[in-house]
Design an enzyme around this catalytic site. Structure first.
Site, PDB file in Angstrom:
ATOM      1  N   SER A  68       0.806  -1.219   0.000  1.00 50.61           N
ATOM      2  CA  SER A  68       0.000   0.000   0.000  1.00 50.61           C
ATOM      3  C   SER A  68       0.840   1.271   0.000  1.00 50.61           C
ATOM      4  O   SER A  68       0.521   2.233  -0.691  1.00 50.61           O
ATOM      5  CB  SER A  68      -0.937   0.004   1.217  1.00 50.61           C
ATOM      6  OG  SER A  68      -1.779  -1.120   1.166  1.00 50.61           O
ATOM      7  N   ASP A 117      -4.091  -0.609  -5.490  1.00 48.48           N
ATOM      8  CA  ASP A 117      -2.674  -0.320  -5.244  1.00 48.48           C
ATOM      9  C   ASP A 117      -1.810  -1.573  -5.323  1.00 48.48           C
ATOM     10  O   ASP A 117      -0.609  -1.501  -5.522  1.00 48.48           O
ATOM     11  CB  ASP A 117      -2.496   0.369  -3.888  1.00 48.48           C
ATOM     12  CG  ASP A 117      -3.173  -0.397  -2.759  1.00 48.48           C
ATOM     13  OD1 ASP A 117      -3.953  -1.335  -3.032  1.00 48.48           O
ATOM     14  OD2 ASP A 117      -2.937  -0.045  -1.584  1.00 48.48           O
TER      15      ASP A 117
END
Length: 514
Positions: free
Chosen positions: A64, A444
Site C-alpha cells: 500500500s 494499489d
C-alpha cells in the site's frame, strides 16, 4: 455564485488484484454485478503494481505504501527496500554516518547495541537481509553486546515461516562469537498502528525490561513453543530469549537502539513509546535514555536521528493541483488514511492548499474478518456527498476492505468484503455520472484474489504481484492503452482533466480519446 465542479475521482480498492483462476479467489467468487458490468462495458485495462514497475526489486509483491507513493508521484519511485539493497550490495551502508556513529558511541562507552525490527523476507516493512547487515556492521565495529529484538511477521510472509529466519540469526551470532537474539514477539503487538497501546506496551516492556510472558534458551525453541500454543508468527506472545548464564538484555541508559524497519506507518507507535518525553499511550514502567536511530523518517515530529532521510518528490499530483488552484479531497478509513494523504503526497504530512481530508474511523475489532464491511457504508456516504457537493476538482478515496480482510486469510470474509465493495462502487459511479464527473477505479496491489498458498496449502495472508484493474467511468469516449503501471495514473488523471503534465512526471496517460 461559484460554478459547481465536476470532479475527477480516483477510487483505490486496496488489495483488489486481477487473477483469472477462480481457485481461492475471493474476487472471482464474490457476486460483483457492478464491477463485472463496468469491466465489460467501460474502457479498461490491467496495470502493474509490483516489482520494478513500482521501484521494488524484480517480482517483489506490491504494497500500500509503495502503491500510493507511485500513484501520487506520476513516476516510478525507487523504494527504501531497493535503495537499501543497493547500499548493502555496494557496501556504502556499512559507512552510513548515522548508523556507524551510533555503534561507535555505544562501543566506546561499553554499552549495548540493540537492533529491533520485523524479521521477515517479505520486504514490505523491512527485510531480514538489512538486519543481518546491521548485525555484521555492529560486530565489525567492535560491539560486544549486540541484542536483536525480533518482531515476527506471518502477514507479508506465510503464517508460520519465522523458523528459518531465526535460525539464520542464531547461526550468525554463533559464527560471530558475540551477540544474540534477545527477544521475539509478533508484529501484532510491536507494530500496531491503530492506537491499541495495550499491545505496544507488551513489546515495550519485553525490550526495555527483558520481561515477557515466556522465556526460552533459544529463539527457535521460543517459536516452537508459540506454535504449540497455536500462535502464528504474527501473534507470538512476548518471549524473552536468554539461556542459563547469559547476561540480561534489558535496555540501559546510553545503549544504542537501531530500528531497522523502513516503512513508517507501523513503526511510529513503538518509536514514540521509546523517544517521546510526553508519551501518554501507556504508563511506561521504565524510561530509558537511548541513542535511538530510525532507519528512515517515520514522522516529521519524531525528533531522532534518521539513517536514510526521505528524498523529496517535486510536483506530485497533490502539489500540482495546489499550484493550479484546484481543490482536492482525500478520504479513507483509519487503516488507509495515511496512504491517501502522507504517502500519496510523496511523504509530505502537511495538506496542500485547497486539500481537505476526511477520516472515517475503522471499526474496533480484533481482526477484520469479524467485520468485513469495515466502515464502508459511512465512507461511501461521505464520498457521495463530496462528489455531489460541487466543491472538489479531484477526490482520492481508498477502500481498505480487500486488503485488510484479505490479510486475515479467511475466504468467506474476503468474499463478503468484495461484495460490499461492489455495492459501494455502484453508489459512487452513479454519483459521479449524476454530476458529469469522471471516475477511475483501480487498486494499489493485489491480495484478495489469492486467499490460499497453492504450494503450502496455508492461508495466503500476504499481498500478490499480480496486475490490478483500471476502469474509466465518465462521458468521454476513450480507448485504453496496454502495459500501464501505477505511476501512469496521475498523468492519466491530469490528461482527463485537460491539465498539463509536469515534467517530473514520467508516467504516460493510459486512455486516449477515440
Amino acid at each position: 455564485m461559484s460554478v459547481s465542479k465536476k470532479p475527477m475521482v480516483l477510487v483505490i480498492l486496496d488489495g483488489y488484484g486481477y487473477r483469472e483462476d477462480s481457485q481461492d479467489n475471493a474476487i472471482f467468487n464474490a457476486k460483483t454485478p457492478v464491477m463485472d458490468a463496468l469491466w465489460a462495458q467501460r474502457p479498461h485495462t490491467l496495470i502493474d503494481a509490483s516489482g520494478l514497475e513500482v521501484g521494488l526489486p524484480d517480482r517483489q509483491m506490491g504494497n500500500s505504501e509503495v502503491g500510493h507513493v507511485n500513484l501520487g508521484a506520476g513516476r516510478i519511485v525507487y523504494q527504501d527496500l531497493t535503495r537499501l539493497d543497493v547500499e548493502i550490495k555496494e557496501r556504502t551502508f556499512f559507512s552510513n554516518p548515522t548508523l556507524t556513529g551510533a555503534v561507535d558511541k555505544a562501543v566506546s562507552a561499553g554499552k549495548a547495541v540493540h537492533i529491533m525490527g520485523l524479521l521477515s523476507a517479505g520486504g514490505v516493512h523491512s527485510h531480514e537481509d538489512h538486519i543481518l547487515a546491521m548485525v555484521e556492521m555492529a560486530a565489525e565495529r567492535g560491539a560486544e553486546k549486540i541484542y536483536l529484538h525480533a518482531f515476527l511477521d506471518g502477514r507479508d510472509t506465510p503464517p508460520r515461516s519465522a523458523k528459518s529466519s531465526l535460525q539464520t540469526f542464531e547461526d550468525k551470532f554463533a559464527e560471530l562469537g558475540k551477540g544474540r537474539v534477545a527477544s521475539i514477539i509478533g508484529r501484532y503487538y510491536a507494530m500496531d498502528r491503530d492506537n491499541r497501546w495495550d499491545r505496544v506496551e507488551q513489546a515495550y516492556d519485553l525490550m526495555t525490561m527483558a520481561k515477557g510472558e515466556f522465556q526460552f534458551d533459544t529463539a527457535v525453541a521460543g517459536l516452537e513453543a508459540a506454535y504449540a500454543r497455536d500462535e502464528n508468527d504474527e501473534f507470538v506472545k512476548a518471549t524473552v530469549i536468554r539461556a542459563e548464564g547469559q547476561a540480561d538484555a534489558a535496555m540501559e541508559d546510553g545503549d544504542a537502539l537501531i530500528f531497522m524497519n523502513f516503512r513508517a506507518d507501523r513503526a511510529r507507535e513503538i518509536t514514540r513509546a521509546f523517544v517521546n518525553a510526553d508519551f501518554d499511550g501507556f504508563a511506561r514502567k521504565k524510561v530509558v535514555n537511548l541513542n535511538f536511530i530510525m532507519l528512515t523518517e517515520y514522522a516529521a515530529d519524531i525528533k531522532v536521528p534518521c539513517a536514510y532521510p526521505p528524498a523529496s518528490l517535486a510536483n506530485t499530483l497533490g502539489e500540482w493541483m495546489a499550484k493550479h488552484d484546484k481543490t482536492q479531497l482525500r478520504i479513507s478509513e483509519t487503516e488507509k488514511y495515511a496512504h491517501v494523504t502522507f504517502f500519496f503526497n510523496g511523504g509530505v504530512e502537511e495538506p496542500f492548499k485547497g486539500e481537505d481530508r476526511i477520516l472515517i474511523n475503522s471499526p474496533k475489532v480484533a481482526t477484520y474478518d469479524l467485520q468485513p464491511e469495515m466502515s464502508s457504508a459511512e465512507l461511501t456516504e461521505k464520498l457521495v456527498a463530496a462528489i455531489t457537493s460541487g466543491k472538489y476538482d479531484t477526490i482520492i478515496c481508498n477502500y481498505p476492505n480487500g486488503d485488510m480482510v484479505g490479510h486475515t486469510g479467511v475466504m468467506e470474509a474476503a468474499v463478503k468484503a468484495v461484495e460490499t465493495l461492489d455495492h459501494c462502487v455502484e453508489q459512487v459511479a452513479k454519483a459521479v455520472e449524476s454530476v458529469g464527473g469522471q471516475l477511475l477505479i483501480t487498486a494499489d496491489h493485489g491480495n484478495a484474489e489469492q486467499m490460499r498458498d497453492p504450494s503450502t496449502g496455508q492461508a495466503h495472508t500476504a499481498h500478490t504481484n499480480l496486475p490490478v484493474p483500471l476502469i474509466y467511468v465518465g462521458e468521454k469516449s476513450l480507448k485504453a492503452v496496454e502495459g500501464g503501471k501505477l505511476s501512469d495514473i496521475a498523468p492519466t488523471m491530469l490528461t482527463l482533466m485537460g491539465m498539463e503534465i509536469p515534467k517530473e512526471m514520467t508516467g504516460k496517460p493510459l486512455f486516449i480519446v477515440e
